[in-house]
Write an enzyme that holds these catalytic residues in place. Structure first.
Site, PDB file in Angstrom:
ATOM      1  N   ARG A 164     -14.275  -2.989  -4.352  1.00  0.00           N
ATOM      2  CA  ARG A 164     -13.230  -2.024  -3.960  1.00  0.00           C
ATOM      3  C   ARG A 164     -13.415  -0.693  -4.696  1.00  0.00           C
ATOM      4  O   ARG A 164     -12.457  -0.073  -5.148  1.00  0.00           O
ATOM      5  CB  ARG A 164     -11.820  -2.562  -4.206  1.00  0.00           C
ATOM      6  CG  ARG A 164     -11.483  -3.798  -3.455  1.00  0.00           C
ATOM      7  CD  ARG A 164     -11.478  -3.553  -1.924  1.00  0.00           C
ATOM      8  NE  ARG A 164     -11.358  -4.827  -1.260  1.00  0.00           N
ATOM      9  CZ  ARG A 164     -12.409  -5.602  -0.950  1.00  0.00           C
ATOM     10  NH1 ARG A 164     -13.653  -5.203  -1.176  1.00  0.00           N
ATOM     11  NH2 ARG A 164     -12.240  -6.751  -0.382  1.00  0.00           N
ATOM     12  N   SER A 235      -3.690  -5.854   0.964  1.00  0.00           N
ATOM     13  CA  SER A 235      -3.615  -6.323  -0.433  1.00  0.00           C
ATOM     14  C   SER A 235      -3.190  -5.175  -1.331  1.00  0.00           C
ATOM     15  O   SER A 235      -3.851  -4.132  -1.347  1.00  0.00           O
ATOM     16  CB  SER A 235      -4.987  -6.814  -0.895  1.00  0.00           C
ATOM     17  OG  SER A 235      -5.413  -7.838  -0.059  1.00  0.00           O
ATOM     18  N   GLU A 331      -4.466  -1.511  -5.618  1.00  0.00           N
ATOM     19  CA  GLU A 331      -5.630  -1.162  -4.792  1.00  0.00           C
ATOM     20  C   GLU A 331      -5.412   0.157  -4.041  1.00  0.00           C
ATOM     21  O   GLU A 331      -6.307   1.001  -3.987  1.00  0.00           O
ATOM     22  CB  GLU A 331      -5.919  -2.306  -3.820  1.00  0.00           C
ATOM     23  CG  GLU A 331      -7.211  -2.140  -3.074  1.00  0.00           C
ATOM     24  CD  GLU A 331      -7.459  -3.278  -2.095  1.00  0.00           C
ATOM     25  OE1 GLU A 331      -7.675  -4.417  -2.527  1.00  0.00           O
ATOM     26  OE2 GLU A 331      -7.454  -3.004  -0.890  1.00  0.00           O
TER      27      GLU A 331
HETATM   28  C1  LIG Z   1      -2.733  -5.002   7.141  1.00  0.00           C
HETATM   29  C2  LIG Z   1      -3.824  -4.403   6.281  1.00  0.00           C
HETATM   30  C3  LIG Z   1      -4.938  -5.150   5.994  1.00  0.00           C
HETATM   31  C4  LIG Z   1      -5.973  -4.623   5.193  1.00  0.00           C
HETATM   32  N1  LIG Z   1      -7.066  -5.394   4.944  1.00  0.00           N
HETATM   33  C5  LIG Z   1      -8.077  -4.908   4.199  1.00  0.00           C
HETATM   34  C6  LIG Z   1      -9.238  -5.710   3.945  1.00  0.00           C
HETATM   35  O1  LIG Z   1      -9.361  -6.829   4.425  1.00  0.00           O
HETATM   36  N2  LIG Z   1     -10.217  -5.170   3.170  1.00  0.00           N
HETATM   37  C7  LIG Z   1     -10.125  -3.916   2.650  1.00  0.00           C
HETATM   38  O2  LIG Z   1     -11.069  -3.495   1.956  1.00  0.00           O
HETATM   39  N3  LIG Z   1      -9.044  -3.134   2.879  1.00  0.00           N
HETATM   40  C8  LIG Z   1      -8.018  -3.590   3.640  1.00  0.00           C
HETATM   41  N4  LIG Z   1      -6.916  -2.816   3.870  1.00  0.00           N
HETATM   42  C9  LIG Z   1      -6.823  -1.479   3.267  1.00  0.00           C
HETATM   43  C10 LIG Z   1      -7.262  -0.332   4.243  1.00  0.00           C
HETATM   44  O3  LIG Z   1      -7.238  -0.752   5.580  1.00  0.00           O
HETATM   45  C11 LIG Z   1      -8.671   0.173   3.922  1.00  0.00           C
HETATM   46  O4  LIG Z   1      -8.750   0.597   2.581  1.00  0.00           O
HETATM   47  C12 LIG Z   1      -9.080   1.336   4.845  1.00  0.00           C
HETATM   48  O5  LIG Z   1     -10.435   1.664   4.636  1.00  0.00           O
HETATM   49  C13 LIG Z   1      -8.238   2.575   4.638  1.00  0.00           C
HETATM   50  O6  LIG Z   1      -8.555   3.487   5.680  1.00  0.00           O
HETATM   51  P1  LIG Z   1      -7.613   4.701   6.015  1.00  0.00           P
HETATM   52  O7  LIG Z   1      -8.306   5.551   7.007  1.00  0.00           O
HETATM   53  O8  LIG Z   1      -6.271   4.216   6.395  1.00  0.00           O
HETATM   54  O9  LIG Z   1      -7.572   5.431   4.595  1.00  0.00           O
HETATM   55  P2  LIG Z   1      -6.389   6.290   3.997  1.00  0.00           P
HETATM   56  O10 LIG Z   1      -5.301   5.388   3.524  1.00  0.00           O
HETATM   57  O11 LIG Z   1      -6.022   7.383   4.917  1.00  0.00           O
HETATM   58  O12 LIG Z   1      -7.131   6.933   2.718  1.00  0.00           O
HETATM   59  C14 LIG Z   1      -7.604   6.106   1.679  1.00  0.00           C
HETATM   60  C15 LIG Z   1      -8.355   6.994   0.666  1.00  0.00           C
HETATM   61  O13 LIG Z   1      -9.492   7.570   1.288  1.00  0.00           O
HETATM   62  C16 LIG Z   1      -9.443   8.992   1.244  1.00  0.00           C
HETATM   63  N5  LIG Z   1     -10.014   9.443   2.525  1.00  0.00           N
HETATM   64  C17 LIG Z   1      -9.616   9.120   3.762  1.00  0.00           C
HETATM   65  N6  LIG Z   1     -10.457   9.647   4.685  1.00  0.00           N
HETATM   66  C18 LIG Z   1     -11.394  10.339   3.994  1.00  0.00           C
HETATM   67  C19 LIG Z   1     -12.560  11.100   4.360  1.00  0.00           C
HETATM   68  N7  LIG Z   1     -12.948  11.255   5.643  1.00  0.00           N
HETATM   69  N8  LIG Z   1     -13.291  11.675   3.377  1.00  0.00           N
HETATM   70  C20 LIG Z   1     -12.953  11.512   2.068  1.00  0.00           C
HETATM   71  N9  LIG Z   1     -11.883  10.804   1.663  1.00  0.00           N
HETATM   72  C21 LIG Z   1     -11.127  10.219   2.618  1.00  0.00           C
HETATM   73  C22 LIG Z   1      -7.972   9.319   1.067  1.00  0.00           C
HETATM   74  O14 LIG Z   1      -7.777  10.585   0.450  1.00  0.00           O
HETATM   75  C23 LIG Z   1      -7.530   8.171   0.164  1.00  0.00           C
HETATM   76  O15 LIG Z   1      -7.899   8.430  -1.176  1.00  0.00           O
HETATM   77  C24 LIG Z   1      -5.869  -3.312   4.669  1.00  0.00           C
HETATM   78  C25 LIG Z   1      -4.728  -2.547   4.980  1.00  0.00           C
HETATM   79  C26 LIG Z   1      -3.716  -3.082   5.775  1.00  0.00           C
HETATM   80  C27 LIG Z   1      -2.513  -2.245   6.123  1.00  0.00           C
END
Ligand SMILES: Cc1cc2nc3c(=O)[nH]c(=O)nc-3n(C[C@H](O)[C@H](O)[C@H](O)COP(=O)(O)OP(=O)(O)OC[C@H]3O[C@@H](n4cnc5c(N)ncnc54)[C@H](O)[C@@H]3O)c2cc1C
Length: 337
Positions: A164, A235, A331
């Protein structure tokens, strides 16, 4: 690039926290990225890049510009004897990208099905599930350095992936906009189906990326809350990594605790088990709660504030620390201002 003032982020974070951003914009193409860099240089305001907002907890309104990344495009850019190379823009939905690959018969990402969020955020914390991480398939990525506007290609090694974790989440935090990623998907796939529940659900079916993806989707739907129905960020805590001695001491006192040996000799243990042992599963403090089917998932039952979710998280951290001497780490990214 159009900028709006005092804009609600409620539908841009999967916890559904009702906060505003002082400034707000949506990035759809390269021109918008150029405008964003100029705006940032001139205004000197804080910038928050957001994909799906599924790994963020807003404790407060954000004072600065929130830029939602919605750039699109998925393309098979080349293939050789061993691999397909597929490139995707940051704003693509991660799960739709995975489905695009498996429906085209390319294997490698199937275990990462149904993870919410965007392609561009996936390298940030090296997303992982069911024994597979993005690091296993990432070939390279293109990122724009926010201070200089320079584009740089990062190889898999340069991304410094960990559990992570990545270069972009640690050393270069908030320094780059990830513009696109390229994954390399093997023509001789190694299936990862040993995780509990996967093999059983595939009985009688051919082993294909598509079937495994379908099986992972059903498994996840049975275990995890859908953020469209109940706000959450998956998580909320990382699984703690313990030194061998601490692990042995704990295991002696708590024989049912599970541990996964890491390459460096440390042991990854289960945060969900630790939280469950402290009796948190299904508990509520107002509208902030712990999901009844999974102790690792904090939920917003309706109108919880980010402060309330965070207060609950702090209580969980304190109780696990008191009982086991282990300090859990959050996380998701916590936004304080
Ligand atoms: C129901 C559920 C289940 C999940 N299961 C998992 C799992 O199994 N495994 C896992 O690893 N994660 C899981 N996650 C967490 C999440 O889905 C991941 O971390 C995902 O990659 C986040 O993507 P996002 O676009 O929503 O990021 P955001 O929440 O929008 O951003 C996360 C971080 O990335 C940065 N960021 C976003 N886009 C960019 C970009 N283009 N360039 C630079 N920085 C950027 C943001 O500033 C922030 O710091 C889960 C979440 C939920 C709600």
């Amino acid at each position: 690039m159009k900028i709006k003032n005092n804009y609600s982020l409620k539908k841009y974070n999967s916890f559904g926290i009702d906060v505003n951003s002082q400034y707000f914009t949506v990035i759809k193409n390269d021109n918008d990225i150029d405008d964003l860099l100029v705006w940032r240089q001139q205004s000197k305001q804080p910038l928050l890049l957001v994909g799906g907002g599924s790994n963020i907890l807003f404790k407060n309104n954000f004072l600065g510009l929130t830029a939602i990344i919605e750039t699109k495009g998925i393309e098979l850019i080349k293939e050789d004897g061993e691999y397909y190379y597929v490139k995707a823009a940051s704003g693509e939905n991660w799960h739709q990208f995975v489905r695009w690959t498996v429906e085209n018969g390319y294997a490698g990402l199937e275990n990462l099905s149904l993870i919410p969020g965007t392609v561009g955020a996936a390298p940030m914390q090296n997303i992982g599930a069911y024994g597979v991480e993005l690091a296993d398939c990432l070939y390279d990525l293109e990122a724009i350095e926010l201070n200089t506007g320079r584009a740089k290609i990062f190889t898999q090694e340069e991304c410094q992936f960990g559990y992570r974790d990545s270069y972009f989440k640690s050393v270069a935090f908030d320094k780059y906009l990830i513009k696109n990623i390229t994954v390399k998907l093997s023509k001789k796939p190694q299936w990862n189906i040993n995780y509990s529940g996967i093999k059983e659900s595939l009985e009688g079916q051919a082993l294909t990326a598509l079937n495994i993806s379908n099986s992972i989707i059903s498994l996840r739907q049975s275990k995890l809350p859908d953020p469209n129905i109940i706000g959450n960020a998956g998580s909320f805590f990382k699984n703690p990594i313990l030194k061998e001695q601490q692990w042995q001491e704990l295991k002696q006192k708590h024989p049912t605790l599970s541990g996964y040996p890491q390459k460096d000799g440390s042991i990854k243990t289960s945060a969900a088990w630790l939280i469950d042992q402290c009796g948190w599963k299904g508990k509520r403090q107002g509208d902030a709660g712990i999901y009844e089917k999974h102790a690792l998932v904090l939920v917003n039952h309706n109108k919880a504030t980010g402060e309330e979710i965070w207060a609950l998280a702090e209580d969980i951290i304190a109780s696990v620390n008191n009982k086991f001497g282990i300090k859990l780490e959050a996380e998701p990214r916590i936004i304080y201002s």
